[in-house]
Motif scaffolding. Sequence first.
Motif, PDB file in Angstrom:
ATOM      1  N   PHE A 111      85.792  13.329 -31.629  1.00  0.00           N
ATOM      2  CA  PHE A 111      85.511  14.553 -32.371  1.00  0.00           C
ATOM      3  C   PHE A 111      85.116  14.159 -33.791  1.00  0.00           C
ATOM      4  O   PHE A 111      85.822  13.378 -34.443  1.00  0.00           O
ATOM      5  CB  PHE A 111      86.753  15.458 -32.413  1.00  0.00           C
ATOM      6  CG  PHE A 111      87.263  15.860 -31.063  1.00  0.00           C
ATOM      7  CD1 PHE A 111      86.695  16.921 -30.376  1.00  0.00           C
ATOM      8  CD2 PHE A 111      88.305  15.161 -30.468  1.00  0.00           C
ATOM      9  CE1 PHE A 111      87.164  17.289 -29.123  1.00  0.00           C
ATOM     10  CE2 PHE A 111      88.782  15.525 -29.217  1.00  0.00           C
ATOM     11  CZ  PHE A 111      88.210  16.587 -28.543  1.00  0.00           C
ATOM     12  N   GLU A 128      83.245  22.240 -39.316  1.00  0.00           N
ATOM     13  CA  GLU A 128      83.323  22.332 -37.859  1.00  0.00           C
ATOM     14  C   GLU A 128      82.903  21.017 -37.207  1.00  0.00           C
ATOM     15  O   GLU A 128      81.979  20.343 -37.674  1.00  0.00           O
ATOM     16  CB  GLU A 128      82.445  23.485 -37.358  1.00  0.00           C
ATOM     17  CG  GLU A 128      82.968  24.849 -37.757  1.00  0.00           C
ATOM     18  CD  GLU A 128      82.073  25.967 -37.254  1.00  0.00           C
ATOM     19  OE1 GLU A 128      82.562  26.796 -36.474  1.00  0.00           O
ATOM     20  OE2 GLU A 128      80.887  26.006 -37.647  1.00  0.00           O
ATOM     21  N   LYS A 129      83.581  20.700 -36.111  1.00  0.00           N
ATOM     22  CA  LYS A 129      83.353  19.422 -35.453  1.00  0.00           C
ATOM     23  C   LYS A 129      82.558  19.560 -34.158  1.00  0.00           C
ATOM     24  O   LYS A 129      82.482  20.629 -33.559  1.00  0.00           O
ATOM     25  CB  LYS A 129      84.694  18.750 -35.141  1.00  0.00           C
ATOM     26  CG  LYS A 129      85.467  18.315 -36.371  1.00  0.00           C
ATOM     27  CD  LYS A 129      86.725  17.586 -35.972  1.00  0.00           C
ATOM     28  CE  LYS A 129      87.478  17.092 -37.203  1.00  0.00           C
ATOM     29  NZ  LYS A 129      88.702  16.333 -36.825  1.00  0.00           N
ATOM     30  N   LEU A 130      82.008  18.428 -33.771  1.00  0.00           N
ATOM     31  CA  LEU A 130      81.362  18.304 -32.467  1.00  0.00           C
ATOM     32  C   LEU A 130      82.248  17.457 -31.568  1.00  0.00           C
ATOM     33  O   LEU A 130      82.858  16.478 -32.006  1.00  0.00           O
ATOM     34  CB  LEU A 130      79.999  17.631 -32.596  1.00  0.00           C
ATOM     35  CG  LEU A 130      78.813  18.472 -33.067  1.00  0.00           C
ATOM     36  CD1 LEU A 130      77.605  17.575 -33.308  1.00  0.00           C
ATOM     37  CD2 LEU A 130      78.463  19.548 -32.053  1.00  0.00           C
ATOM     38  N   ALA A 131      82.333  17.849 -30.314  1.00  0.00           N
ATOM     39  CA  ALA A 131      82.958  16.999 -29.302  1.00  0.00           C
ATOM     40  C   ALA A 131      81.843  16.141 -28.705  1.00  0.00           C
ATOM     41  O   ALA A 131      80.820  16.661 -28.255  1.00  0.00           O
ATOM     42  CB  ALA A 131      83.612  17.851 -28.221  1.00  0.00           C
ATOM     43  N   TYR A 150      76.853  16.197 -26.625  1.00  0.00           N
ATOM     44  CA  TYR A 150      77.404  16.804 -27.831  1.00  0.00           C
ATOM     45  C   TYR A 150      77.651  18.294 -27.580  1.00  0.00           C
ATOM     46  O   TYR A 150      76.735  19.015 -27.160  1.00  0.00           O
ATOM     47  CB  TYR A 150      76.426  16.673 -29.002  1.00  0.00           C
ATOM     48  CG  TYR A 150      76.015  15.265 -29.362  1.00  0.00           C
ATOM     49  CD1 TYR A 150      76.517  14.644 -30.501  1.00  0.00           C
ATOM     50  CD2 TYR A 150      75.102  14.554 -28.581  1.00  0.00           C
ATOM     51  CE1 TYR A 150      76.130  13.353 -30.859  1.00  0.00           C
ATOM     52  CE2 TYR A 150      74.713  13.266 -28.921  1.00  0.00           C
ATOM     53  CZ  TYR A 150      75.223  12.675 -30.062  1.00  0.00           C
ATOM     54  OH  TYR A 150      74.834  11.401 -30.400  1.00  0.00           O
ATOM     55  N   TYR A 153      82.795  21.996 -30.865  1.00  0.00           N
ATOM     56  CA  TYR A 153      84.211  22.056 -30.515  1.00  0.00           C
ATOM     57  C   TYR A 153      84.710  23.496 -30.451  1.00  0.00           C
ATOM     58  O   TYR A 153      85.602  23.813 -29.660  1.00  0.00           O
ATOM     59  CB  TYR A 153      85.019  21.252 -31.539  1.00  0.00           C
ATOM     60  CG  TYR A 153      86.498  21.238 -31.267  1.00  0.00           C
ATOM     61  CD1 TYR A 153      87.001  20.594 -30.141  1.00  0.00           C
ATOM     62  CD2 TYR A 153      87.390  21.869 -32.133  1.00  0.00           C
ATOM     63  CE1 TYR A 153      88.371  20.577 -29.892  1.00  0.00           C
ATOM     64  CE2 TYR A 153      88.754  21.858 -31.885  1.00  0.00           C
ATOM     65  CZ  TYR A 153      89.233  21.214 -30.758  1.00  0.00           C
ATOM     66  OH  TYR A 153      90.583  21.210 -30.501  1.00  0.00           O
ATOM     67  N   LYS A 154      84.108  24.373 -31.237  1.00  0.00           N
ATOM     68  CA  LYS A 154      84.549  25.761 -31.274  1.00  0.00           C
ATOM     69  C   LYS A 154      84.342  26.483 -29.946  1.00  0.00           C
ATOM     70  O   LYS A 154      84.959  27.526 -29.699  1.00  0.00           O
ATOM     71  CB  LYS A 154      83.832  26.520 -32.393  1.00  0.00           C
ATOM     72  CG  LYS A 154      82.324  26.634 -32.208  1.00  0.00           C
ATOM     73  CD  LYS A 154      81.667  27.326 -33.399  1.00  0.00           C
ATOM     74  CE  LYS A 154      80.156  27.423 -33.244  1.00  0.00           C
ATOM     75  NZ  LYS A 154      79.503  28.059 -34.423  1.00  0.00           N
ATOM     76  N   LEU A 156      85.037  25.143 -27.049  1.00  0.00           N
ATOM     77  CA  LEU A 156      85.958  24.572 -26.069  1.00  0.00           C
ATOM     78  C   LEU A 156      87.383  25.050 -26.296  1.00  0.00           C
ATOM     79  O   LEU A 156      87.743  25.508 -27.382  1.00  0.00           O
ATOM     80  CB  LEU A 156      85.908  23.042 -26.149  1.00  0.00           C
ATOM     81  CG  LEU A 156      84.516  22.418 -25.981  1.00  0.00           C
ATOM     82  CD1 LEU A 156      84.568  20.936 -26.287  1.00  0.00           C
ATOM     83  CD2 LEU A 156      83.981  22.671 -24.581  1.00  0.00           C
ATOM     84  N   LYS A 158      91.346  24.709 -26.975  1.00  0.00           N
ATOM     85  CA  LYS A 158      92.035  23.875 -27.951  1.00  0.00           C
ATOM     86  C   LYS A 158      92.627  22.616 -27.328  1.00  0.00           C
ATOM     87  O   LYS A 158      92.777  21.593 -27.993  1.00  0.00           O
ATOM     88  CB  LYS A 158      93.140  24.680 -28.640  1.00  0.00           C
ATOM     89  CG  LYS A 158      92.639  25.875 -29.438  1.00  0.00           C
ATOM     90  CD  LYS A 158      91.649  25.452 -30.528  1.00  0.00           C
ATOM     91  CE  LYS A 158      91.176  26.655 -31.325  1.00  0.00           C
ATOM     92  NZ  LYS A 158      90.159  26.269 -32.342  1.00  0.00           N
ATOM     93  N   SER A 161      90.271  17.909 -23.364  1.00  0.00           N
ATOM     94  CA  SER A 161      90.372  16.453 -23.382  1.00  0.00           C
ATOM     95  C   SER A 161      89.457  15.882 -22.308  1.00  0.00           C
ATOM     96  O   SER A 161      88.971  16.602 -21.426  1.00  0.00           O
ATOM     97  CB  SER A 161      91.817  16.008 -23.121  1.00  0.00           C
ATOM     98  OG  SER A 161      92.194  16.302 -21.780  1.00  0.00           O
TER      99      SER A 161
END
Length: 245
Positions: A111, A128-131, A150, A153-154, A156, A158, A161
């Motif tokens: 992340f 804000e992050k990217l997974a 990519y 993250y928002k 997905l 919480k 994994s």
Amino acid sequence: MSIIKKDSRPLYMLVKEKIDEKIEQGDYKPGDRLPSESKLSESFGVSRATLREALRVLEKEGKVNRQQGIGTFITEKAALFKSGIEELNSITKTIESMGLKAGTIELELEFKNEASNLAKEFDLSTEEKLAILHRTRTANGEAVAYCKDYLPYKLLAKDFSKDKITTSLFEFLQNEVNIYITYAVADIIPVIADDFLADKLELKVGDPILLLKQMHYDDRDNPVLYSKNYFRSDKFEFHVLRNRR
């Protein structure tokens, strides 16, 4: 004297099968030039017209390449997977459609914040992050593609994994996150394997690779997934249907 054992089928099909056998047995290897038509027809004990019809069928099947004034050549080994790029399928589905077992190895997840054009595409703020999902895809245990995906993250859960990716990413997004991908904008770029990709795909440094970059959109035209998929060019072949307006 003909070496073709005749049966009820057309003679040219029997000649075609005999050449098929020689290709399978390795008598004719990819890139080899076949003997002249006169020598081949003589060795098979058939007319040149019959031989030419057999070669025409083989060419239609993509097994030989006839070059006017030069000769007939055995084509290089065909790609294992042939796909129309206008068809949006997961790699899992593409592999399984060939009757092979799709698998994943070396699955990693990170992340991170991306202050880049990609973050702008997803309309992400600097916080804000990217997974980012890294994985090597296999077909019957053999590495055929390296993927880097990519996702904002928002979008997905919480507790997201890497252990939750047990099926194709398309199916995961649809079944677990209620995101249905409907289309993608893609670019195909020829690249060569560096040390990293050569290791992931069991290739030699400098071997050709096909890079497929895609931005995927959901049924509301929102960008939800960006992927960089590196395919072994000896395993994958993409084609596109083009219409003239």
